[in-house]
Motif scaffolding. Sequence first.
Motif, PDB file in Angstrom:
ATOM      1  N   ALA A  70       0.844  -1.136   0.045  1.00  0.00           N
ATOM      2  CA  ALA A  70      -0.194   0.053   0.018  1.00  0.00           C
ATOM      3  C   ALA A  70       0.746   1.133   0.060  1.00  0.00           C
ATOM      4  CB  ALA A  70      -1.087   0.060   1.356  1.00  0.00           C
ATOM      5  N   GLU A  71       2.123   1.120   0.574  1.00  0.00           N
ATOM      6  CA  GLU A  71       2.941   2.121   0.567  1.00  0.00           C
ATOM      7  C   GLU A  71       3.923   2.467  -0.835  1.00  0.00           C
ATOM      8  OE1 GLU A  71       3.498   4.475   3.414  1.00  0.00           O
ATOM      9  OE2 GLU A  71       1.898   3.492   4.617  1.00  0.00           O
ATOM     10  N   ASP A  72       3.613   1.373  -1.588  1.00  0.00           N
ATOM     11  CA  ASP A  72       4.489   1.607  -2.885  1.00  0.00           C
ATOM     12  C   ASP A  72       5.844   1.239  -2.695  1.00  0.00           C
ATOM     13  OD1 ASP A  72       4.691   1.524  -5.432  1.00  0.00           O
ATOM     14  OD2 ASP A  72       4.932   3.668  -5.781  1.00  0.00           O
ATOM     15  N   TYR A  73       6.180   0.640  -1.254  1.00  0.00           N
ATOM     16  CA  TYR A  73       7.519   0.302  -0.980  1.00  0.00           C
ATOM     17  C   TYR A  73       8.415   1.423  -0.874  1.00  0.00           C
ATOM     18  CZ  TYR A  73       5.396  -4.063  -2.589  1.00  0.00           C
ATOM     19  OH  TYR A  73       4.659  -5.242  -2.935  1.00  0.00           O
ATOM     20  N   LYS A  74       7.428   2.639  -0.665  1.00  0.00           N
ATOM     21  CA  LYS A  74       8.473   3.681  -0.062  1.00  0.00           C
ATOM     22  C   LYS A  74       8.053   4.116   1.546  1.00  0.00           C
ATOM     23  CE  LYS A  74       8.684   5.690  -4.714  1.00  0.00           C
ATOM     24  NZ  LYS A  74       8.175   4.635  -5.562  1.00  0.00           N
ATOM     25  N   PHE A  75       8.907   3.565   2.229  1.00  0.00           N
ATOM     26  CA  PHE A  75       8.755   4.199   4.068  1.00  0.00           C
ATOM     27  C   PHE A  75      10.271   4.085   4.397  1.00  0.00           C
ATOM     28  CE2 PHE A  75       8.717  -0.443   2.696  1.00  0.00           C
ATOM     29  CZ  PHE A  75       9.630  -0.986   3.598  1.00  0.00           C
ATOM     30  N   GLN A  76      10.028   4.459   5.554  1.00  0.00           N
ATOM     31  CA  GLN A  76      11.122   4.498   6.706  1.00  0.00           C
ATOM     32  C   GLN A  76      11.153   3.291   7.670  1.00  0.00           C
ATOM     33  OE1 GLN A  76      10.444   8.323   8.325  1.00  0.00           O
ATOM     34  NE2 GLN A  76      11.609   9.483   6.847  1.00  0.00           N
ATOM     35  N   ILE A  77      12.454   3.135   7.841  1.00  0.00           N
ATOM     36  CA  ILE A  77      12.852   2.032   8.816  1.00  0.00           C
ATOM     37  C   ILE A  77      13.470   2.688   9.945  1.00  0.00           C
ATOM     38  CG2 ILE A  77      12.335  -0.105   7.521  1.00  0.00           C
ATOM     39  CD1 ILE A  77      15.449  -0.443   7.452  1.00  0.00           C
ATOM     40  N   LYS A  78      13.695   2.143  11.124  1.00  0.00           N
ATOM     41  CA  LYS A  78      14.646   2.552  12.110  1.00  0.00           C
ATOM     42  C   LYS A  78      15.304   1.306  12.536  1.00  0.00           C
ATOM     43  CE  LYS A  78      12.815   6.849  13.979  1.00  0.00           C
ATOM     44  NZ  LYS A  78      13.477   7.682  15.048  1.00  0.00           N
ATOM     45  N   VAL A  79      16.522   1.394  12.593  1.00  0.00           N
ATOM     46  CA  VAL A  79      17.346   0.210  13.013  1.00  0.00           C
ATOM     47  C   VAL A  79      18.179   0.414  14.272  1.00  0.00           C
ATOM     48  CG1 VAL A  79      19.455  -1.461  12.168  1.00  0.00           C
ATOM     49  CG2 VAL A  79      17.668  -0.213  10.537  1.00  0.00           C
ATOM     50  N   ASN A  80      17.881  -0.552  15.240  1.00  0.00           N
ATOM     51  CA  ASN A  80      18.682  -0.564  16.490  1.00  0.00           C
ATOM     52  C   ASN A  80      19.754  -1.614  16.332  1.00  0.00           C
ATOM     53  OD1 ASN A  80      19.862  -1.165  19.046  1.00  0.00           O
ATOM     54  ND2 ASN A  80      17.799  -1.004  20.100  1.00  0.00           N
ATOM     55  N   TRP A  81      21.160  -1.332  16.105  1.00  0.00           N
ATOM     56  CA  TRP A  81      22.178  -2.208  15.910  1.00  0.00           C
ATOM     57  C   TRP A  81      22.653  -2.891  16.892  1.00  0.00           C
ATOM     58  CZ3 TRP A  81      22.941  -2.779  10.622  1.00  0.00           C
ATOM     59  CH2 TRP A  81      22.726  -1.754   9.826  1.00  0.00           C
ATOM     60  N   LEU A  82      22.041  -2.341  18.232  1.00  0.00           N
ATOM     61  CA  LEU A  82      22.502  -3.119  19.354  1.00  0.00           C
ATOM     62  C   LEU A  82      21.274  -3.570  20.066  1.00  0.00           C
ATOM     63  CD1 LEU A  82      25.308  -0.668  20.374  1.00  0.00           C
ATOM     64  CD2 LEU A  82      25.708  -2.929  19.423  1.00  0.00           C
ATOM     65  N   PRO A  83      20.394  -4.476  19.816  1.00  0.00           N
ATOM     66  CA  PRO A  83      19.229  -4.921  20.388  1.00  0.00           C
ATOM     67  C   PRO A  83      19.199  -5.188  21.900  1.00  0.00           C
ATOM     68  CG  PRO A  83      19.652  -6.402  18.747  1.00  0.00           C
ATOM     69  CD  PRO A  83      20.717  -5.359  18.681  1.00  0.00           C
ATOM     70  N   GLU A  84      20.159  -5.882  22.205  1.00  0.00           N
ATOM     71  CA  GLU A  84      20.513  -6.427  23.481  1.00  0.00           C
ATOM     72  C   GLU A  84      20.787  -5.359  24.633  1.00  0.00           C
ATOM     73  OE1 GLU A  84      19.417  -9.481  23.927  1.00  0.00           O
ATOM     74  OE2 GLU A  84      19.097  -9.802  21.563  1.00  0.00           O
ATOM     75  N   ILE A  85      21.241  -4.285  24.271  1.00  0.00           N
ATOM     76  CA  ILE A  85      21.769  -3.334  25.214  1.00  0.00           C
ATOM     77  C   ILE A  85      20.845  -2.080  25.044  1.00  0.00           C
ATOM     78  CG2 ILE A  85      23.822  -2.101  26.129  1.00  0.00           C
ATOM     79  CD1 ILE A  85      25.280  -3.728  23.986  1.00  0.00           C
TER      80      ILE A  85
END
Length: 408
Positions: free
Chosen positions: A253-268
Amino acid sequence: MQHFDIIIIGGGAAGFFTAINAAEMNRGLKIAILERGKEVLSKVKISGGGRCNVTHAEFVPKELSANYPRGEKELLGPFHSFMTGDTMEWFEKRGIKLKIEEDGRIFPVSDSSESIITCFLSEIQRLQIDVLKNHSVQEIQKAGETWDIKTNKGDFSAEKIMLATGSNPKMWKLLAKLGHSIVPAVPSLFTFNIKDERIKGLAGIATEAYVRVKLTSKEDKLESKGPLLITHWGMSGPAILKLSAWGARELYAEDYKFQIKVNWLPEISSEEIKEELKKLKLKEAKKQVAKYSRFGLPKRLWQSLVEASGISSETTWAEVNKSQLEALINQLCDAEFEVNGKSTFKEEFVTAGGVDLKEVNFKTFESKLHKNLYLAGEVLNIDAITGGFNFQNAWTGGFLAAKAMSAN
C-alpha cells in the motif's frame, strides 16, 4: 476423454506430495498430475539456494503456526495431525537423511535438492502415477458427480481434483469462476532497497538488529529482531524478510516507499550504551574512536556509524563532544533509513494472497463450496516467513488432502 480417480493440477511440492500419499494410502486409485510447464518441481529445485530447505525444526504446533502471517489460525489444527516430525520421518523412511542446521532450517544431508526430486520421481514411478507435462489447464467444470478438465492437450475427467498451482493468476481466475473468493496477491518475502552512505561498500556484513517500520497506515507496530544482512542494494536477512512477510499488504500500500529504524545493538539499552561511551571517554581518552569497534559490532559498520555521527577518523575519545556522543548513540540505537523499492528474495518468489481461507475445510483441505475439490500450498491465502515453513504448509496440506481423497 481420459478418466482418472484423482487428478492433481500442479506439479510442485504440494501436488507431488498429495499424489504420492494418496496412491500409497489406496493402491487401487488411478492418479494423474497435470503440469503446465515442461519441468516439474522447479521451485523445489531452486529452494534454499539449491539445497531444498525441507522444513523447520519447530516441533510445537502453536509455535510452528506462529511463522505464518496468513494462515496462523487455520494451520494450527492441521499441524496437530501432520507437521515437522512427520515430514522428517516421511523423507527418512524413503532414504533421505536430513540434518538440522544451527538456525533451525532442515536440509537433506546431501545438501542438494536433487535428493528430494529423485525421491519424489522414484515414488511416482513405483506407485504408477501419471505425470503429464506441458498440459495447461484451460477450463474446470463440474459434470454431475465428476469433474471435467479441459487442457491444451485434450480433455480429462476425475471424481476428485486438487489444485496445487501456487501463485498462478490463471488458476485463481478459474477458481473465481467456480465461486471462490480470491484475495488479491501481493509480494511477500522481499528485501529492502536502500541507498545510504552509511551502508555503502558494506555488502556482506551481517549483524543482529532490531528493525521497525514507520508506517502512516498501521497503528500496530511492524517490528522484527534477528540477523540483518547488508547487501549491494540495501538490506536483507531474516530481520528484513520477516518484516516483508508480516507487512506484505501494508508495504504494498505504501508502494514500497517508507522509513525504517534500525537498532544495531538490540540487547543493550540506550542508557547502558551512554554509560559505556562515557567510560570510554575516560578510559580510552587517547585512542581514536573509529579505530576499534565497540559492542561487538563489525568493524566497518562501527566506522561508518562513527563517521555518520560527525566524528572524523582522527578524533580521539577525549575530543568527542556531547552532541557527537548523542549522535553516535542515535546511530547505534535508532538509525533511520529510507526504503525505496524492493527486490525479490533469491529466486524464491512468494506471494500473500489466494483462495480465501474461510472457504476451505482445514481438516481435509477440501473446498467448502464444492465437494471433491481440494486445495493445497500457495494457491491458498497462506504464506510464511523464510526457513522451510512454506514447504511445511505444502506437506501438511498435501498429506491431509491425500488422506481425504484416498478414502472411498
